[in-house]
Scaffold this active site. Structure first.
Site, PDB file in Angstrom:
ATOM      1  N   LYS A 193       2.067  -0.762 -12.255  1.00  0.00           N
ATOM      2  CA  LYS A 193       1.553  -0.172 -10.875  1.00  0.00           C
ATOM      3  C   LYS A 193       0.060  -0.124 -11.065  1.00  0.00           C
ATOM      4  CE  LYS A 193       4.025   3.429  -8.818  1.00  0.00           C
ATOM      5  NZ  LYS A 193       3.780   3.178  -7.447  1.00  0.00           N
ATOM      6  N   SER A 194      -0.701  -0.114 -10.360  1.00  0.00           N
ATOM      7  CA  SER A 194      -2.365   0.439 -10.445  1.00  0.00           C
ATOM      8  C   SER A 194      -2.509   1.639 -11.045  1.00  0.00           C
ATOM      9  CB  SER A 194      -2.938   0.130  -9.105  1.00  0.00           C
ATOM     10  OG  SER A 194      -2.884  -1.425  -8.773  1.00  0.00           O
ATOM     11  N   ASN A 244       3.663  -2.137   3.237  1.00  0.00           N
ATOM     12  CA  ASN A 244       3.462  -1.012   2.394  1.00  0.00           C
ATOM     13  C   ASN A 244       2.380  -0.496   2.548  1.00  0.00           C
ATOM     14  OD1 ASN A 244       2.224  -1.004  -0.364  1.00  0.00           O
ATOM     15  ND2 ASN A 244       2.806  -3.008  -0.014  1.00  0.00           N
ATOM     16  N   GLY A 300      -0.647   3.568  -1.235  1.00  0.00           N
ATOM     17  CA  GLY A 300      -1.909   4.413  -1.386  1.00  0.00           C
ATOM     18  C   GLY A 300      -2.277   4.631  -2.870  1.00  0.00           C
ATOM     19  N   LEU A 301      -1.913   3.554  -3.777  1.00  0.00           N
ATOM     20  CA  LEU A 301      -2.253   4.045  -5.338  1.00  0.00           C
ATOM     21  C   LEU A 301      -1.810   5.232  -5.848  1.00  0.00           C
ATOM     22  CD1 LEU A 301      -5.853   2.251  -4.930  1.00  0.00           C
ATOM     23  CD2 LEU A 301      -3.918   1.151  -5.558  1.00  0.00           C
ATOM     24  N   CYS A 329      -6.709  -3.555  -2.805  1.00  0.00           N
ATOM     25  CA  CYS A 329      -5.300  -3.104  -1.842  1.00  0.00           C
ATOM     26  C   CYS A 329      -5.767  -2.777  -0.566  1.00  0.00           C
ATOM     27  CB  CYS A 329      -5.062  -1.613  -2.826  1.00  0.00           C
ATOM     28  SG  CYS A 329      -3.819  -0.947  -2.267  1.00  0.00           S
ATOM     29  N   LYS A 370      -7.763  -9.493  -9.407  1.00  0.00           N
ATOM     30  CA  LYS A 370      -6.675  -9.670  -8.151  1.00  0.00           C
ATOM     31  C   LYS A 370      -7.516  -9.777  -6.875  1.00  0.00           C
ATOM     32  CE  LYS A 370      -2.097  -8.813  -6.446  1.00  0.00           C
ATOM     33  NZ  LYS A 370      -1.050  -8.078  -6.923  1.00  0.00           N
ATOM     34  N   ILE A 428      -2.677 -13.751  -4.128  1.00  0.00           N
ATOM     35  CA  ILE A 428      -3.356 -12.992  -3.190  1.00  0.00           C
ATOM     36  C   ILE A 428      -2.686 -11.616  -3.386  1.00  0.00           C
ATOM     37  CG2 ILE A 428      -4.311 -14.554  -1.631  1.00  0.00           C
ATOM     38  CD1 ILE A 428      -2.011 -14.004   0.019  1.00  0.00           C
ATOM     39  N   GLY A 473       2.451 -14.031  -4.081  1.00  0.00           N
ATOM     40  CA  GLY A 473       2.533 -13.841  -2.718  1.00  0.00           C
ATOM     41  C   GLY A 473       3.882 -14.636  -2.186  1.00  0.00           C
TER      42      GLY A 473
END
Lengths: 290, 312
Positions: free
Chosen positions: B48-49, B73, B76-77, B133, B166, B192, B244
């Site tokens: 996860k970021s 989705n 929101g990080l 994002c 990314k 992407i 993707g």
């Protein structure tokens, strides 16, 4: 549960609240029509839905009622911001539903002990109905709550079950036996085993996690199979966000659960100990994690 | 390249035993689960970021399905912050042979650099920076070649391990951004990220996701990803990781033919972990049938067909 194609009901289906029943001072049951593109949902007892309260939140709820016309019902306890907002909603208000999600209880042959604690009774209601149809003579239902006022579906259960099929307890003794459901189970186990005879006994349960961990200990000691329904924070409901994973088996509560059996529960380090919060951080259940 | 391992790929000096890598944002928090994904056939995982501090993200609904294997989705990080997540990185790293990529972000280039450095110290094999994002502030970085250059340069200076960047498809010309990242020192590009999108409920007249705008992923965006990988691979010489809408081995092959050296999987995990093994086994079968020693031999083969108009 592995799917073959994406469900159309992964998108919230907005539908009017058709009726609301006040079950206890803190619990209400909401009924909605959930017929999406002409399909009446097929629900396994123990499965859940994600309920969208527009502008507020989306939260998982056990499906407690399924009517012939496709209407479903779920019982909500007013415990937080989202459930409080839901409690203020009225007939005609729109909410979104998606699901049903997860694996439910696998009702087995033999003697069934079905246990619900607090709002957890909502999760076992459909299973009690199913067990009554399948094998009414080999059934015992144990329900418990903190006080008599919070005993969910009590009148209905007393109506459909014989006195010999049901035990009730409250933490404060204000109704039925005084004590926890685990204590009542242990106290009555000898009698239950006599009744069950050579039949295999399976325990099905939903309630606070501490109740479930204690129940697993009792079931392990007495060599009873347990199926318990767990709760975890989740975003997606279909196995992508990873927040509801319980370690170390990679089990996703939304897809592989919420109902897990003894074999799995005994292998879980997280059971009764850890949850993950909205950020994905793991924390101890007994800590004051904010 | 060992002949007996046709799916081994090498990217920026990192050896992957499978070209299938978990995409960021999917399942990437539980170390035992990351190890299980490796057992099912992932050669690498992207967490996860992770940002410099804990962040709650957006309320639910934050991930919904739209049908036809397509998802929207706006999480929101949400993440625990690098300090609290470091021990999870160390745990994930304990699996032998699994390449661990930590996705990082921050409010400014210093935040990015500091978070990346801490992630590397915790055990990351590579850093992926999320400048793309579509439903968070970081999206403003990845749409501008100059800002991209500044951020990539800052992170590159702060770490010793390979740096993946990314990219967002929500730009007029992704190639300019990719070239800028390469010039700043990126070791690979990931293309992407999700495509910006919106879903509105027709009964309440309200956007369904709590945040409103979200990122579209899944089957619908695969041709967009394949196109961007194709154009990027003409312009840059660093490896590209395709991402993707991959749901089967054919999708993986398309990305390779367009110019990818590995791929990331995300939305397809809707179908459970078994899909990873299926894709891996079918890739091996395809290579065997074609008598190919390595999947890397397929990278960029579609570029031979120059008569087709590939430009916008």
């Amino acid at each position: 549960m592995t799917k073959n194609e994406q469900s159309i009901t992964d998108k919230p289906f907005t539908t009017e609240i058709k009726s609301v029943v006040q079950e206890t001072p803190l619990m209400k049951t909401y009924y909605v029509s959930f017929v999406v593109q002409g399909k009446i949902p097929s629900v396994i007892p123990g499965q859940f839905i994600l309920v969208w309260i527009p502008g507020i939140d989306e939260i998982p709820m056990a499906i407690s009622h399924v009517l012939d016309n496709g209407d479903i019902g779920f019982t909500v306890k007013d415990v937080g911001e989202a459930t409080h907002a839901l409690h203020k909603m009225k007939i005609g208000d729109l909410i979104g539903i998606r699901g049903p999600y997860g694996n439910g209880y696998q009702l087995k042959d033999g003697f069934s002990i079905i246990i619900g604690g607090g709002i957890g009774i909502a999760s076992i209601r459909l299973l009690v109905q199913k067990a009554l149809q399948k094998n009414p003579n080999h059934l015992l239902v144990i329900v418990g709550a903190q006080t008599a006022k919070e005993l969910l579906y009590l009148e209905e259960l007393q109506e459909i079950l014989k006195p010999s099929q049901m035990l009730v307890c409250t933490d404060d003794g204000s109704h039925g036996n005084e004590g926890f459901v685990t204590m009542i189970l242990e106290k009555n186990l000898l009698h239950i085993k006599e009744k069950a005879g050579a039949n295999r006994i399976t325990v099905y349960a939903c309630g606070p996690e501490i109740m479930l961990t204690n129940l697993l200990k009792v079931c392990n000691t007495h060599k009873l199979e347990l199926e318990a329904s767990l709760e975890r924070f989740m975003r997606c409901g279909f196995g992508l966000c990873g927040l509801c994973v319980v370690d170390p088996l990679g089990i996703k509560i939304c897809q592989n659960g919420p109902v897990l059996n003894s074999a799995v529960l005994n292998e879980l380090d997280d059971f009764g100990k850890f949850h993950r919060d909205v950020t994905g951080e793991k924390y101890r259940i007994d800590s004051n994690h904010g | 390249m060992k002949l007996n391992k046709p799916l081994n790929v090498s990217i920026a000096g990192l050896e992957f035993n499978s070209p299938l890598i978990l995409a960021s944002g999917i399942l990437g928090v539980s170390p035992p689960t990351m190890h299980i994904l490796a057992d099912y056939g992932m050669g690498g995982i992207t967490t996860k970021s992770i940002g410099p501090v804990k962040r709650k993200g957006y309320p639910n609904p934050s991930i919904i399905g739209l049908g036809n294997d397509t998802f929207l989705n706006a999480v929101g990080l949400a993440n625990p912050g690098i300090e609290r997540f470091s021990h999870e990185i160390t745990e994930i790293k304990k699996k032998e042979g699994l390449v661990v990529i930590v996705s990082v972000f921050g409010d400014n280039s210093n935040d990015f650099a500091r978070t990346a450095s801490l992630a590397e110290k915790a055990g990351a094999d590579a850093i992926e920076i999320n400048i793309s994002c579509p439903h968070a502030e970081v999206s403003s970085i990845g749409v501008d070649p100059k800002i991209t250059f500044e951020y990539v340069r800052a992170v590159k200076k702060a770490i010793h391990c390979p740096l993946f960047v990314k990219l967002t498809p929500n730009v007029t010309d992704i190639v300019k951004i990719g070239m800028s990242a390469e010039k700043a020192g990126a070791d690979a590009l990931v293309a992407i990220n999700t495509v910006s999108g919106l879903a509105i409920d027709i009964n309440t007249h309200r956007p369904i996701l709590a945040h409103g705008i979200g990122g579209l992923s899944g089957r619908a965006i695969k041709p967009i990803g394949v196109r961007h990988v194709f154009n990027l691979s003409k312009a840059v010489s660093i490896p590209i990781i395709g991402c993707g809408g991959i749901f089967n081995y054919e999708d993986v092959l398309e990305y390779f033919l367009a110019g990818a050296s590995a791929v990331q999987l995300g939305s397809c995990l809707y179908y459970g972990y078994d899909i990873i093994t299926q894709i891996r086994d079918n890739l091996i079968r395809y290579l065997e049938t074609r008598k190919l020693d390595s999947i890397s031999q397929l990278t960029g083969l579609a570029h031979h067909y120059k008569e087709i108009g590939f430009d916008d």
